[in-house]
Scaffold this active site. Structure first.
Site, PDB file in Angstrom:
ATOM      1  N   TYR A 108      13.479  13.859 -10.499  1.00 29.91           N
ATOM      2  CA  TYR A 108      13.080  12.764 -11.397  1.00 29.91           C
ATOM      3  C   TYR A 108      12.958  13.230 -12.845  1.00 29.91           C
ATOM      4  O   TYR A 108      12.483  14.336 -13.104  1.00 29.91           O
ATOM      5  CB  TYR A 108      11.729  12.188 -10.950  1.00 29.91           C
ATOM      6  CG  TYR A 108      11.319  11.009 -11.798  1.00 29.91           C
ATOM      7  CD1 TYR A 108      11.835   9.752 -11.540  1.00 29.91           C
ATOM      8  CD2 TYR A 108      10.458  11.168 -12.882  1.00 29.91           C
ATOM      9  CE1 TYR A 108      11.500   8.672 -12.335  1.00 29.91           C
ATOM     10  CE2 TYR A 108      10.113  10.093 -13.681  1.00 29.91           C
ATOM     11  CZ  TYR A 108      10.636   8.847 -13.405  1.00 29.91           C
ATOM     12  OH  TYR A 108      10.303   7.784 -14.190  1.00 29.91           O
ATOM     13  N   TRP A 110      13.619  11.925 -17.326  1.00 35.14           N
ATOM     14  CA  TRP A 110      14.304  11.113 -18.317  1.00 35.14           C
ATOM     15  C   TRP A 110      15.512  11.776 -18.948  1.00 35.14           C
ATOM     16  O   TRP A 110      16.355  11.079 -19.516  1.00 35.14           O
ATOM     17  CB  TRP A 110      13.309  10.709 -19.409  1.00 35.14           C
ATOM     18  CG  TRP A 110      12.628   9.429 -19.099  1.00 35.14           C
ATOM     19  CD1 TRP A 110      11.839   9.151 -18.017  1.00 35.14           C
ATOM     20  CD2 TRP A 110      12.677   8.234 -19.881  1.00 35.14           C
ATOM     21  NE1 TRP A 110      11.397   7.855 -18.081  1.00 35.14           N
ATOM     22  CE2 TRP A 110      11.889   7.276 -19.218  1.00 35.14           C
ATOM     23  CE3 TRP A 110      13.294   7.886 -21.076  1.00 35.14           C
ATOM     24  CZ2 TRP A 110      11.706   5.981 -19.716  1.00 35.14           C
ATOM     25  CZ3 TRP A 110      13.120   6.606 -21.570  1.00 35.14           C
ATOM     26  CH2 TRP A 110      12.330   5.671 -20.883  1.00 35.14           C
TER      27      TRP A 110
END
Ligand SMILES: Nc1nc2c(c(=O)[nH]1)N[C@H]1C(S)=C(S)[C@@H](COP(=O)(O)OP(=O)(O)OC[C@H]3O[C@@H](n4cnc5c(=O)[nH]c(N)nc54)[C@H](O)[C@@H]3O)O[C@H]1N2
Ligand SMILES: Nc1nc2c(c(=O)[nH]1)N[C@H]1C(S)=C(S)[C@@H](COP(=O)(O)OP(=O)(O)OC[C@H]3O[C@@H](n4cnc5c(=O)[nH]c(N)nc54)[C@H](O)[C@@H]3O)O[C@H]1N2
Ligand SMILES: [Mo]
Length: 780
Positions: A108, A110
């Site tokens: 996970y 960005w």
């Protein structure tokens, strides 16, 4: 001396960047940005700074066959070829001996803007090419929302595409009730990019147009002064009680929108029983709500009156569902909105995330740009993303998730790029114990943050400033070119090139690269985007023209009528995609799961930790950990704009004057923030905009343990996640509960240890070790 000027795009905006000798020397917002973010200033000086990872590095203990010692040991620097050899051999060993499900590639995070170099697309495509991996579902941002909304409204994407936009709010809304406030900092950010920042401008326009704002939050400064918002302070994590108290007041006054509730919803009967106390003997009136929330009864009555009589939009910030029982915040807000009389009317009803991120809510959410295809995952095992520590600590254990019963697989290898679990995950001391379980942790990172320092094999990679690409943000009105404004340090390549080399070794390069290099892929994706955009009636220019122009405005108007307006007009003709076709204030599906912590309708349940819980006697302050000013998450924490928001080199803990003076804490003091899970050093700032007994420590300071060999070391940089609680929101969504956390604070006694978060670990040049560069077999 070489100088370059070019254009870059990021999750916080687009900029013109000047570099000298491959270092950023100046950053300017692009002309089209109406309200540029200062976060771009973090780029200055970071490409060649001390924190940059320059060579592949392998943890010494890993080479010696030890799983322990992560985060505390030195690294051996190796060549690119040796590192690729080690990664390929280890992946091959794990998939051969344990199967591909033993590889966790949830990864996970960005990463950076850029359609082709998008880190998550890259790693998932790579892991699919080598036979698959255990994946993760949902996000840290709004996991509970992603699971609960489909039960309530059917199609979540439809809901997000049709809730009132800011334009509609300016025009039609009378009352905007912002649960979680409207912090100015958050909509600076948009996943994939943002050409022109509009949210704050629209908010101000709305206020000028007569929209009356009320912010419901423990922190008065969670807004922009120009809005003149009323502040309704409440104890953290008690919004559901307030919403039910408001709902009861509306019911009691006979003003509930019974027509909408009976024709367009299911569960109005259950809601009435819940509010009248017919289910548990507790009447959910304003007095009851006041006792839990701390909001005076008169204010609840007055707010209920406004909601029931004026065109009202209930806004819920995503933070409201990043807490224990977070599903209920949305459920209760939906119930309140359904009763208000404004549901399905222009500018009314409910919407989420209005000040959480830029994509909520301006343009249409459909993207005209093509994405890098990820291929097919041959492995089915998965986890809800925030259960990472549970996964590693409990192989073989069963758990509930949205009606299914899943088993945690036995993970032997973790492959992570473009994210920072030492930033994002809760209870980092627990996570460090989990980190001791896998045989091998492989990380690609540009910088020596805690995530890289806790890995076994670290691959340095190029930053977004060192690659060519193009960007488009979710629901944003701009396509932007990204120039390679600097060369990466010698020998450092992109994620794509690392994966290309590893797949070459593993004999599946063709599947991963399809014979294209990075530039050819960017050209390919641009071509596919032109085709896709044509389907939207948008004529995209050639890539050469995009490069020349820098950016292109996109008009993708919203086409859907206001959410629930068609349902209100004719529920038979326009059913929702729920089992009943109605808005499900009561969900038989969810009730049928039988979860004690998530019934099938909106209900207040005490969170595991809050100001009303017994633990508050020992740890009497509620810690909220909001998103940081001056940066995105942990990204570029060593940059100048991020550092401007620190004091004494540490993250700032805001606290109310009364709480500070009761503890002898003065403004600017270093403090120890602690609970049973951990402790961190922050710098206290006295701030009377916080409700008493609430403290706020933003996320994002790179985790920096005093003694990394200690199992529960003191963090010296102010990272709130050494304190936060690592439990699922409920068995339904299993989302993160980061905003549910009690602590205490004391002045830090003695000499504070200096922050070393931005220092690289001890590095041993390969030539200084006589170890063979392969992993020794052990049976630990
Ligand atoms: N206590 C608390 N914790 C929270 C939250 C909270 O409210 N409170 N919020 C949560 C939320 S909403 C989120 S979204 C998460 C965010 O958590 P993350 O998304 O994990 O945080 P980032 O700092 O953005 O991590 C991105 C990492 O990728 C690296 N990177 C950037 N570009 C590239 C690239 O091209 N390649 C590679 N290999 N690496 C790259 C960056 O250097 C950085 O280390 O945090 C969550 N954590
Ligand atoms: N500058 C900047 N902006 C960002 C990010 C960033 O890292 N930096 N991250 C982005 C990301 S990935 C995401 S997901 C979004 C997240 O967006 P949000 O979830 O909206 O952000 P938060 O800052 O966690 O919370 C917003 C406010 O909610 C309040 N709050 C906390 N707990 C409660 C509660 O129980 N009740 C009420 N009523 N209020 C409460 C806090 O005071 C806080 O200021 O932000 C995005 N925007
Ligand atoms: Mo997020």
């Amino acid at each position: 001396m070489s100088t370059r000027t070019g254009r870059t795009a990021s999750h916080w905006g687009s900029y013109e960047v000047d570099t000298r000798d491959d270092e950023v020397v100046d950053v300017r917002p692009v002309p089209e940005d109406a309200d540029p973010s200062p976060i771009g200033q973090n780029y200055r000086g970071i490409l060649r700074g001390r924190s940059r990872i320059l060579r592949p590095a392998v943890r010494r203990g890993w080479l010696e066959g030890r799983r322990t010692g992560r985060g505390a040991e030195e690294f051996v620097e190796v060549s690119q070829e040796e590192a690729v050899e080690l990664i390929a051999a280890e992946l091959d060993r794990v998939r051969r001996d344990h199967g591909n499900e033993a590889i966790y590639g949830g990864s996970y995070g960005w990463g950076s803007a850029g359609r082709f170099h998008h880190a998550q697309s890259q790693v998932h495509r790579f892991l699919n090419a080598i036979g698959g991996y255990t994946r993760s579902y949902n996000t840290y941002s709004h996991a509970a929302d992603e699971i609960v909304l489909p039960h309530l409204v059917g199609d979540r994407e439809w809901f997000l595409r049709s809730v009132p936009s800011w334009e509609e709010i300016v025009e039609h809304t009378e009352e905007f009730i912002a649960f979680g406030g409207l912090p100015r900092r958050s909509p600076q950010i948009n996943p994939g990019g943002v050409g022109s920042h509009l949210t704050v401008l629209r908010q101000v326009e709305a206020a000028r147009n007569g929209v009356h704002f009320t912010i419901v939050t423990p922190i008065r400064s969670d807004t922009n002064d120009e809005l003149g918002a009323d502040w309704l302070p409440l104890r953290p994590n008690t919004d559901v009680a307030l919403m039910l108290g408001l709902a009861h007041t509306i019911l009691d006054s006979g003003r509930a929108d019974v027509d909408f509730l009976e024709r367009c919803c299911v569960g109005w009967d259950v809601v009435q029983k819940e509010l009248r106390g017919e289910l548990d003997g507790v009447v959910k009136d304003a007095e009851w709500a006041s006792g839990i929330t701390g909001v005076p009864v008169e204010r609840i009555l007055a707010l209920a009156e406004r909601i029931a009589t004026r065109r009202t939009l209930i806004g819920v910030t995503w933070s409201l569902q990043r807490q224990h029982h977070g599903e209920q915040s949305y459920w209760a807000a939906m119930t309140l909105a359904a009763m208000s009389g404004s549901m399905g009317r222009p500018g009314g009803g409910i919407g989420t995330g209005y000040s959480s991120m830029h994509n909520a809510h301006h343009g249409d959410r459909r993207s005209p740009a093509a994405a890098l295809p990820q291929g097919r995952n041959a492995v089915a095992t998965h986890i809800p993303v925030a259960r990472i520590s549970d996964l590693l600590l409990n192989p073989g254990r069963a758990f509930d998730y949205n009606g299914s019963r899943l088993i945690y697989p036995d993970i032997r290898l973790v492959y992570w790029i473009g994210g920072n679990p030492f930033h994002h995950h809760q209870d980092l001391n627990r996570m460090r114990r989990a980190w001791e379980k896998p045989d091998t942790i492989i990380v690609h990172e540009p910088f020596w943050n805690a995530h890289a320092k806790h890995a076994d094999i670290v691959m340095p990679v190029a930053t977004s400033l060192e690659r060519n690409d193009f960007a488009i943000g979710m629901a944003d009105g701009w396509l932007s070119w990204m120039d390679r404004v600097a060369e990466p340090p010698e020998g450092v390549v992109t994620d794509y090139e690392v994966f290309s080399a590893v797949t070459e070794k593993l004999g599946c390069a063709e599947e991963f690269t399809e014979g294209r290099d990075a530039w050819e892929w960017v050209v390919e994706l641009w071509g596919r985007s032109r085709t896709k955009a044509a389907g939207f009636g948008i004529d995209l220019p050639t890539m050469a023209e995009l490069r020349e122009r820098g950016s292109i405005p996109l008009e993708i108007p919203r086409t859907l009528p206001t959410a629930f307006s068609e349902l209100r007009a004719d529920p038979e003709a326009h059913p929702l995609r729920t089992p009943s076709g109605r808005l499900e204030l009561y969900s038989e599906t969810v009730a049928g799961f039988g979860y004690a912590d998530c019934p099938g309708w909106a209900r207040w349940m005490e969170p595991a930790e809050w100001l009303g819980s017994p633990l508050a006697r020992r740890h009497p302050l509620h810690l909220v950990s909001p998103q940081p000013d001056g940066k995105l998450h942990s990204q570029l924490d060593h940059g100048q704009e991020s550092r401007r928001h620190k004091r004494e080199d540490r993250a700032v803990l805001r606290m109310n004057p009364a709480d500070a003076s009761a503890r002898g804490i003065r403004d600017g003091d270093l403090v120890r923030v602690f609970n049973d899970r951990g402790a961190t050093i922050a710098c206290a700032t006295i701030d009377d905009t916080l409700l008493e007994r609430v403290v706020a420590l933003p996320t994002g300071a790179w985790y920096d343990p005093v003694d990394p060999a200690d199992p529960a070391p003191l963090d010296k940089h102010g990272n709130p996640n050494v304190l936060t609680l690592d439990i699922g929101t409920s068995a339904l969504a299993q989302g993160p509960s980061s905003h549910t956390c009690l602590v205490d604070v004391e002045t830090f006694a003695g000499e504070a240890p200096p922050v070393t978060a931005f220092e690289p670990p001890r590095l041993i040049p390969a030539s200084d070790t006589d170890r063979p560069l392969r992993r020794e077999e052990t049976d630990e």
